[in-house]
Design an enzyme around this catalytic site. Structure first.
Site, PDB file in Angstrom:
ATOM      1  N   ARG A   1       0.879  -1.152   0.076  1.00 38.81           N
ATOM      2  CA  ARG A   1       0.003  -0.038  -0.080  1.00 38.81           C
ATOM      3  C   ARG A   1       0.774   1.346  -0.133  1.00 38.81           C
ATOM      4  O   ARG A   1       0.592   2.275  -0.644  1.00 38.81           O
ATOM      5  CB  ARG A   1      -0.824   0.008   1.212  1.00 38.81           C
ATOM      6  CG  ARG A   1      -1.446   1.373   1.318  1.00 38.81           C
ATOM      7  CD  ARG A   1      -2.802   1.154   2.195  1.00 38.81           C
ATOM      8  NE  ARG A   1      -2.885   0.359   3.475  1.00 38.81           N
ATOM      9  CZ  ARG A   1      -1.963   1.090   4.282  1.00 38.81           C
ATOM     10  NH1 ARG A   1      -1.477   1.931   4.558  1.00 38.81           N
ATOM     11  NH2 ARG A   1      -2.147   0.108   5.716  1.00 38.81           N
TER      12      ARG A   1
ATOM     13  N   TYR B   1     -18.007  16.832 -14.917  1.00 42.49           N
ATOM     14  CA  TYR B   1     -18.292  15.360 -14.873  1.00 42.49           C
ATOM     15  C   TYR B   1     -19.320  15.233 -13.650  1.00 42.49           C
ATOM     16  O   TYR B   1     -19.111  15.529 -12.537  1.00 42.49           O
ATOM     17  CB  TYR B   1     -17.048  14.581 -14.775  1.00 42.49           C
ATOM     18  CG  TYR B   1     -16.934  13.191 -14.365  1.00 42.49           C
ATOM     19  CD1 TYR B   1     -17.410  12.409 -15.657  1.00 42.49           C
ATOM     20  CD2 TYR B   1     -17.172  12.485 -13.296  1.00 42.49           C
ATOM     21  CE1 TYR B   1     -17.785  10.970 -15.662  1.00 42.49           C
ATOM     22  CE2 TYR B   1     -17.026  11.289 -13.303  1.00 42.49           C
ATOM     23  CZ  TYR B   1     -17.470  10.629 -14.190  1.00 42.49           C
ATOM     24  OH  TYR B   1     -17.556   9.226 -14.256  1.00 42.49           O
TER      25      TYR B   1
ATOM     26  N   ASP C   1      -9.172  18.912 -15.035  1.00 42.65           N
ATOM     27  CA  ASP C   1      -9.560  17.277 -15.189  1.00 42.65           C
ATOM     28  C   ASP C   1      -8.844  17.217 -16.747  1.00 42.65           C
ATOM     29  O   ASP C   1      -9.553  17.784 -17.612  1.00 42.65           O
ATOM     30  CB  ASP C   1     -10.920  16.953 -15.114  1.00 42.65           C
ATOM     31  CG  ASP C   1     -11.281  15.813 -15.281  1.00 42.65           C
ATOM     32  OD1 ASP C   1     -10.682  15.006 -16.057  1.00 42.65           O
ATOM     33  OD2 ASP C   1     -12.455  15.217 -15.097  1.00 42.65           O
TER      34      ASP C   1
ATOM     35  N   LYS D   1      -9.986   5.870 -18.806  1.00 44.33           N
ATOM     36  CA  LYS D   1     -10.308   6.239 -20.138  1.00 44.33           C
ATOM     37  C   LYS D   1      -9.166   5.927 -21.351  1.00 44.33           C
ATOM     38  O   LYS D   1      -8.517   4.812 -21.498  1.00 44.33           O
ATOM     39  CB  LYS D   1     -10.897   7.711 -20.235  1.00 44.33           C
ATOM     40  CG  LYS D   1     -11.782   8.020 -19.048  1.00 44.33           C
ATOM     41  CD  LYS D   1     -13.072   7.019 -19.050  1.00 44.33           C
ATOM     42  CE  LYS D   1     -13.943   7.034 -17.911  1.00 44.33           C
ATOM     43  NZ  LYS D   1     -14.228   8.531 -17.354  1.00 44.33           N
TER      44      LYS D   1
HETATM   45  C1  LIG Z   1     -14.809   8.882 -16.302  1.00 48.25           C
HETATM   46  C2  LIG Z   1     -14.277  10.455 -15.584  1.00 48.25           C
HETATM   47  C3  LIG Z   1     -14.214  10.772 -14.400  1.00 48.25           C
HETATM   48  C4  LIG Z   1     -14.264   9.522 -13.285  1.00 48.25           C
HETATM   49  O1  LIG Z   1     -13.003   8.546 -13.291  1.00 48.25           O
HETATM   50  P1  LIG Z   1     -13.416   7.033 -13.059  1.00 48.25           P
HETATM   51  O2  LIG Z   1     -12.177   6.432 -13.233  1.00 48.25           O
HETATM   52  O3  LIG Z   1     -14.491   6.784 -13.550  1.00 48.25           O
HETATM   53  O4  LIG Z   1     -13.536   7.424 -11.494  1.00 48.25           O
HETATM   54  C5  LIG Z   1     -13.624  11.952 -14.206  1.00 48.25           C
HETATM   55  N1  LIG Z   1     -13.607  13.181 -14.950  1.00 48.25           N
HETATM   56  C6  LIG Z   1     -14.021  12.723 -16.441  1.00 48.25           C
HETATM   57  C7  LIG Z   1     -13.805  13.938 -17.333  1.00 48.25           C
HETATM   58  C8  LIG Z   1     -14.222  11.329 -16.836  1.00 48.25           C
HETATM   59  O5  LIG Z   1     -14.583  11.083 -18.057  1.00 48.25           O
END
Ligand SMILES: *Cc1c(COP(=O)(O)O)cnc(C)c1O
Length: 381
Positions: A47, A101, A173, A198
């Site tokens: 961890r 988001y 983000d 993603k």
């Molecule tokens: C998917 C996404 C998130 C959240 O991420 P997770 O891996 O699903 O927790 C945050 N911001 C954007 C722009 C996203 O597409």
């Protein structure tokens, strides 16, 4: 070295013990000590740190151009975002986009509000609205560009100026753009967040997140707090998660090239189709975000949203008729996905009812266009 090269080589070299070119997955949770209770190697407990996580963090730090200790990874994008908000203090104020988001908005209003973190949601494309949202206790401005699901483009440089004038930090983000297409630190951001679920991992098979920060901008204490939230809060990615994510990053540059090529072709097809009301894609010269996107993005990404004439029923008809696109949420994988965003978000959703969000994958673009063309055909007469 160029970013495509860093994506291929960052964070790992052939394994010293075996010569393995691909790093081994170190599943061990604990690390041995000698007779004098001293560590045999440099790790203590999984961890706290482990070789696969360290390799991934070094690679991501390399891609966003921050020092090696400036990347902290998590078990999801939302855990990464949680780490950023948690590094603030109760009583602080956050300014976030009205179209942020969905999970980020929910985190602020349903989790962090109870902890005393205040938040205001504004139109990030309107600098005067952003400046007006500022309070004496504003510590953080959060941007997400291009945004979900209408691909609105926020001027990162402009918001950085507003944030710094207010003595606050700017977090971006950068999930949709990836470091290949947009480099927020060079545009004035102090913190970058990724959902590595993603494009970075790229194969729809691992959930993860990362926060990157430069100590010279956020301060040593803030960076240390992010690390503490990872090691003691414990929302960590497993060694296998880290291995998969790093494996995905190796092909990031060539995948993004194809995502962008294909999305451009699909957007151009849709914009001239009689059944289509609006196409949201910052690569289109007609798009309201195009001019700013050109100043801060290399290319315009793989996400396209389309509003179908006839609203909800017409959009659901297209959704029903596609054959090649998979009906699912999320983005950034090899396969193309389609979703009716208002249905996914539920009854509180402000998304136009006729909007379909497309994650354009790596298929041949002619096949994607043929699929959409056939699904739209009954509406075109
Ligand atoms: C998917 C996404 C998130 C959240 O991420 P997770 O891996 O699903 O927790 C945050 N911001 C954007 C722009 C996203 O597409």
């Amino acid at each position: 070295m160029q970013i495509a090269t860093r994506a291929v080589h960052g964070g790992a070299a052939p394994d010293a013990a075996t010569g393995a070119v691909t790093p081994p997955i170190q599943l061990t949770t604990t690390y041995a000590r000698d007779e004098d209770a001293q560590l045999v190697g440099e790790f203590i407990y999984a961890r706290t740190d482990n070789p696969n996580r360290r390799a991934l963090e070094r690679c991501l730090a390399d891609l966003e151009d921050v020092p090696a200790d400036g990347c902290v990874t998590f078990g999801s994008g939302m855990a990464a975002t949680t780490a950023v908000f948690h590094a603030l203090a109760p009583g602080d104020h956050v300014v976030a986009p009205a179209d942020v988001y969905y999970g980020t908005a929910k985190l602020l209003t349903a989790v962090f509000a109870r902890w005393g973190l205040e938040s205001t949601f504004v139109d990030m494309t309107d600098p005067s609205a952003v400046a007006a949202a500022r309070r004496p206790n504003t510590r953080l401005f959060w941007v997400e560009t291009p945004s979900n699901p209408t691909l609105a483009v926020t001027d990162i440089r402009g918001i950085a100026e507003v944030a710094h004038e207010a003595g606050a930090l700017l977090a971006c983000d950068n999930t949709w753009a990836t470091p290949l297409l947009q480099r927020p630190f060079t545009l004035g951001a102090d913190i970058v967040m990724h959902s590595t679920t993603k494009y970075l991992s790229g194969h729809s098979d691992v959930t993860g997140g990362a926060v990157l920060a430069r100590a010279d901008r956020v301060g040593d204490a803030f960076l240390a707090q992010l690390r503490l939230y990872q090691t003691q809060g414990g929302a960590i990615p497993s060694p296998f998660d880290c291995w998969l994510t790093l494996r995905g990053i190796r092909s990031l540059a060539c995948r993004m090239r194809t995502h962008c090529d294909n999305a451009e072709r699909v957007a151009e097809f849709l914009v001239s189709h009689p059944a289509v009301e609006t196409v949201h894609y910052p690569g289109l010269v007609s798009d309201p975000g195009h001019a700013i996107a050109e100043t801060q993005m290399e290319r315009f990404g793989g996400m396209v949203s389309v509003q179908i004439r006839g609203g909800r029923d017409a959009a659901l008809g297209v959704l029903r008729r596609v054959q090649l696109f998979t009906r699912a949420t999320s983005l950034g994988g090899a396969e193309s996905l389609i979703e009716h965003r208002a249905s996914v978000e539920g009854p509180e959703s402000a998304t136009p009812k006729g909007l379909l969000r497309l994650s354009i994958g790596l298929e041949d673009p002619a096949d994607l266009i043929a699929d959409l063309d056939a699904a739209l055909a009954p509406l075109a007469s």
